[in-house]
Motif scaffolding. Structure first.
Motif, short mmCIF file in Angstrom:
data_model
loop_
_atom_site.label_atom_id
_atom_site.label_comp_id
_atom_site.label_asym_id
_atom_site.label_seq_id
_atom_site.Cartn_x
_atom_site.Cartn_y
_atom_site.Cartn_z
N GLN A 548 0.73 -1.24 0.15
CA GLN A 548 -0.07 -0.01 0.11
C GLN A 548 0.70 1.36 -0.10
O GLN A 548 1.78 1.37 0.88
N ILE A 549 0.44 2.04 -0.82
CA ILE A 549 1.17 3.69 -0.81
C ILE A 549 0.63 4.51 0.14
O ILE A 549 -0.57 5.02 0.25
N SER A 550 1.43 4.71 1.20
CA SER A 550 0.98 5.51 2.33
C SER A 550 1.82 6.74 2.43
O SER A 550 1.73 7.71 3.42
N ASP A 551 2.71 6.96 1.50
CA ASP A 551 3.55 8.25 1.26
C ASP A 551 2.58 9.46 0.88
O ASP A 551 2.36 9.22 -0.44
N GLU A 552 2.68 10.29 1.47
CA GLU A 552 1.75 11.64 1.14
C GLU A 552 2.46 12.24 -0.26
O GLU A 552 1.54 12.58 -1.12
N ALA A 553 3.68 12.33 -0.41
CA ALA A 553 4.29 13.06 -1.76
C ALA A 553 3.69 12.09 -2.92
O ALA A 553 3.39 12.83 -3.80
N ALA A 554 3.79 10.94 -2.78
CA ALA A 554 3.47 9.95 -3.86
C ALA A 554 1.81 10.08 -4.08
O ALA A 554 1.60 10.13 -5.32
N ILE A 555 1.07 9.91 -3.11
CA ILE A 555 -0.31 10.16 -3.36
C ILE A 555 -0.93 11.56 -3.94
O ILE A 555 -1.53 11.78 -4.82
N VAL A 556 0.01 12.59 -3.54
CA VAL A 556 -0.36 14.02 -4.07
C VAL A 556 0.16 14.07 -5.44
O VAL A 556 -0.75 14.67 -6.24
N GLU A 557 1.21 13.64 -5.88
CA GLU A 557 1.55 13.38 -7.30
C GLU A 557 0.50 12.78 -8.26
O GLU A 557 0.36 13.25 -9.22
N ALA A 558 -0.06 11.59 -7.60
CA ALA A 558 -1.11 10.63 -8.31
C ALA A 558 -2.28 11.73 -8.33
O ALA A 558 -2.98 11.83 -9.36
N ILE A 559 -2.62 12.35 -7.30
CA ILE A 559 -3.78 13.34 -7.29
C ILE A 559 -3.77 14.40 -8.53
O ILE A 559 -4.54 14.70 -9.27
N ASP A 560 -2.54 14.94 -8.37
CA ASP A 560 -2.40 16.10 -9.19
C ASP A 560 -2.46 15.81 -10.62
O ASP A 560 -2.86 16.18 -11.44
N SER A 561 -1.96 14.56 -11.02
CA SER A 561 -2.09 13.83 -12.21
C SER A 561 -3.42 13.67 -12.72
O SER A 561 -3.82 13.97 -13.99
N VAL A 562 -4.26 12.99 -11.95
CA VAL A 562 -5.47 12.87 -11.96
C VAL A 562 -6.30 14.20 -12.38
O VAL A 562 -7.13 14.23 -13.35
#
Length: 611
Positions: A548-562
């Protein structure tokens, strides 16, 4: 979740765990996905596929409403037109009852039935025959294996040839004493066998070896959990006394074959006798008349079977005749001291049938008394197709079996050493396990009841907890995903345990609890394991990159892309269409292969959408 509107009555249908729950007029019934429907003495099997999974047959529910007169003032031959389906409101989805519509006025006939039901009470006792799981018969060395060629497990002893002598199987005594101890009975240190004389084609000796006035055990008790099959319903315990438990042998099996009575080639009506069952050991358990409803009687029989299976003294398979219940039932005016006339019910091959037969018979006898009739002492059989009882034979009084002591068998002695040894070998029984699961592990009553229903499922759960699995999450996985797999694939917990040992379920639960993987990934891993994957859960996670990805930076990057790839949807959301947040969450999950931490994703996404 769905509601059915029937006339002026509302029927809520919702799915909880692996069961469907119907709520009718504030009362609840469970509907098992494979066992079918059982409502108020009526039943149906099968599924009707709808968007929410499986739902009961609406035709069946309509017939149930008609039969119970829940809508008697508005039903008509065109009642199908009154039956509509529509989604449940949000409040219903959170398990809140829909506000009931005031019931229609009942007919005078329905009112009379209600008065009759409150006027009388039933008195119910059960005689249960339990086939013992010994390898050989009670008084000879013939095999007890079920389903073999007819008349192949026989010898001169069980066929009653002249001059043969019976010898008691030691395991029969052991199993009988263990069953009696589990029921809290007093064990007779000295008992004896008797001959019970009666004449029937499947009884080769023209008598049965049984026990009459000195049985192996007396004065027991059984605490019966009533209501354990329905989620959220409080379980009440009904105490049922055990009058006696005695040993005896089974008779053969008659099969009646239909044919033309005018046939001259031997194909007319006839009976076939299979003596494989003759001499198979039984214990007969006679209850006190402490039950008053069909539900209590059915739950009593189920609890009795659980105990026999936990002890390992019987497989309890009703379809094979390993557990057979004869019900004695009478009705009397509520509060009366004297019993009514007893009617015996036979040939009920399921617990559902026991409940329905008793409910029908209570209604039949009550109506008969209301009409000024007399209940006669008789034996009736349950006709499952007609959903009614029918007369088998009249009883003029107690049968005279002319008992006398069996001269070919010595008295049975149970020593203190034997009794202590057999008592020490008793496992923890279902009732004490339910209590332990509730008090020590904090499980709800319903979870504890379902987990302890089957000994092997219970042991799988206990092994999971012993390996470090958190009790409630482990129970949820077992009751939901694993039992769902078993039902869908006609499998069993033994096969599941080989593919997915309890230690790995404990590992899976721990990884989800730590946030290493999500519940969705856990289901994917379970599916891989049940499909035959040899790797452990941890090895599968590493191999497939499912951490599971729990790193905030990685999730924010995915959100920005979406958000960058979906400008139209973002504009609609910020224009007031807040339902689109679910769309964005789905896109983030898709982008991350379902590995993004759902809680963290929702939190960060909400911040981005507001910004």
């Amino acid at each position: 979740c769905t509601q059915i509107l029937f006339g002026k009555n509302v029927i809520d249908i919702s799915i909880m765990a692996f069961q469907t729950v119907l709520v009718v007029g504030g009362r609840r019934w469970a509907v098992h996905p494979t066992a079918g429907i059982r409502l108020d003495g009526y039943s149906a099997r099968g599924r009707a596929q709808k968007s929410c999974g499986f739902l009961p047959h609406y035709q069946f529910v309509r017939k149930l409403c008609l039969a119970r007169r829940w809508s008697s003032a508005v039903v008509s031959p065109k009642a199908d037109e009154d039956l509509t389906i529509h989604p449940v409101t949000a409040s219903s989805k959170t398990e809140k009852q829909a506000k009931p519509v005031p019931p229609a006025k009942t007919s005078s006939k329905g009112s009379k039935e209600a008065q009759s039901a409150s006027k009388y009470e039933a008195v119910i006792g059960i005689e249960t025959h339990v086939q013992l799981a010994t390898r050989t018969k009670a008084f000879c060395r013939c095999s007890t294996t079920y389903g073999v060629q007819p008349n192949s497990n026989v010898c001169p002893v069980c066929l009653a040839y002249p001059g043969v002598l019976p010898v008691l199987n030691q395991s029969v005594l052991e199993y009988a004493v263990k069953a009696a101890l589990a029921l809290g009975s007093d064990i007779a240190r000295v008992s004896k066998f008797d001959r019970k004389q009666y004449f029937y084609p499947d009884l080769p000796k023209n008598y049965q070896i049984s026990q009459y006035d000195v049985p192996i055990a007396t004065k027991g008790t059984l605490s019966v959990p009533v209501g354990s099959s329905i989620p959220g319903r409080p379980i009440r315990n009904v105490r049922v006394g055990i009058t006696r438990l005695h040993m005896e042998e089974d008779a053969g099996k008659l099969s009646h074959v239909a044919g033309s009575s005018s046939s001259s080639n031997g194909s007319g009506p006839h009976a076939l006798i299979d003596f494989n069952r003759s001499g198979v050991p039984l214990i007969e358990i006679v209850s006190e008349p402490d039950m008053s409803t069909g539900e209590e009687a059915a739950e009593y029989a189920q609890e009795l079977r659980r105990i026999m299976r936990y002890l390992g003294v019987s497989d309890g398979n009703m379809q094979e005749g390993s557990l057979r219940c004869d019900v004695n039932i009478s009705v009397r005016e509520r509060g009366a001291k004297e019993f009514g006339t007893k009617v015996e019910l036979k040939n009920m091959n399921s617990f559902n049938a026991i409940q329905r037969a008793i409910d029908y018979e209570i209604d039949r006898q009550s109506k008969l008394l209301d009409e000024g009739g007399t209940v006669e002492q008789e034996t009736r059989t349950w006709d499952d197709a007609a959903q009614s009882t029918r007369l088998m034979r009249k009883k003029g009084g107690s049968a005279d079996y002319r008992y006398f002591p069996e001269p070919d068998l010595p008295p049975v002695f149970v020593s203190e050493a034997q009794l202590s040894q057999w008592r020490s070998e008793l496992p923890q029984l279902p009732a004490s396990r339910r209590q332990r699961f509730e008090q020590e592990l904090g499980l709800p009553q319903y979870d504890a009841a379902v987990l302890t229903d089957d000994k092997q499922v219970c042991e799988y759960f206990e092994a999971t907890v012993a390996a470090g699995g958190l009790p409630k999450p482990s129970a949820n996985w077992l009751l939901g995903e694993i039992l769902g797999y078993i039902n869908a694939n006609k499998s069993d917990i033994v096969q599941v345990s080989e593919l997915f040992p309890p230690q790995q379920l404990a590992e899976l639960v721990a990884l989800i609890d730590k946030g290493t993987i999500s519940g969705k990934i856990g289901k994917e891993l379970l599916a891989d394991k049940l499909a035959g994957a040899k790797e452990t859960v941890t090895e599968l996670i590493s191999k497939k990159g499912l951490t599971q990805i729990s790193d905030e930076a990685a999730i924010v990057e995915a959100i920005d892309s979406v958000l960058a790839n979906n400008p139209k949807e973002l504009e609609l959301f910020r224009g007031g269409n807040t339902k689109l947040q679910g769309f964005f969450v789905g896109q983030v999950m898709k982008l991350t292969g379902g590995r993004a931490d759902p809680k963290l994703t929702n939190k960060l996404l909400a911040q981005k959408l507001r910004g």
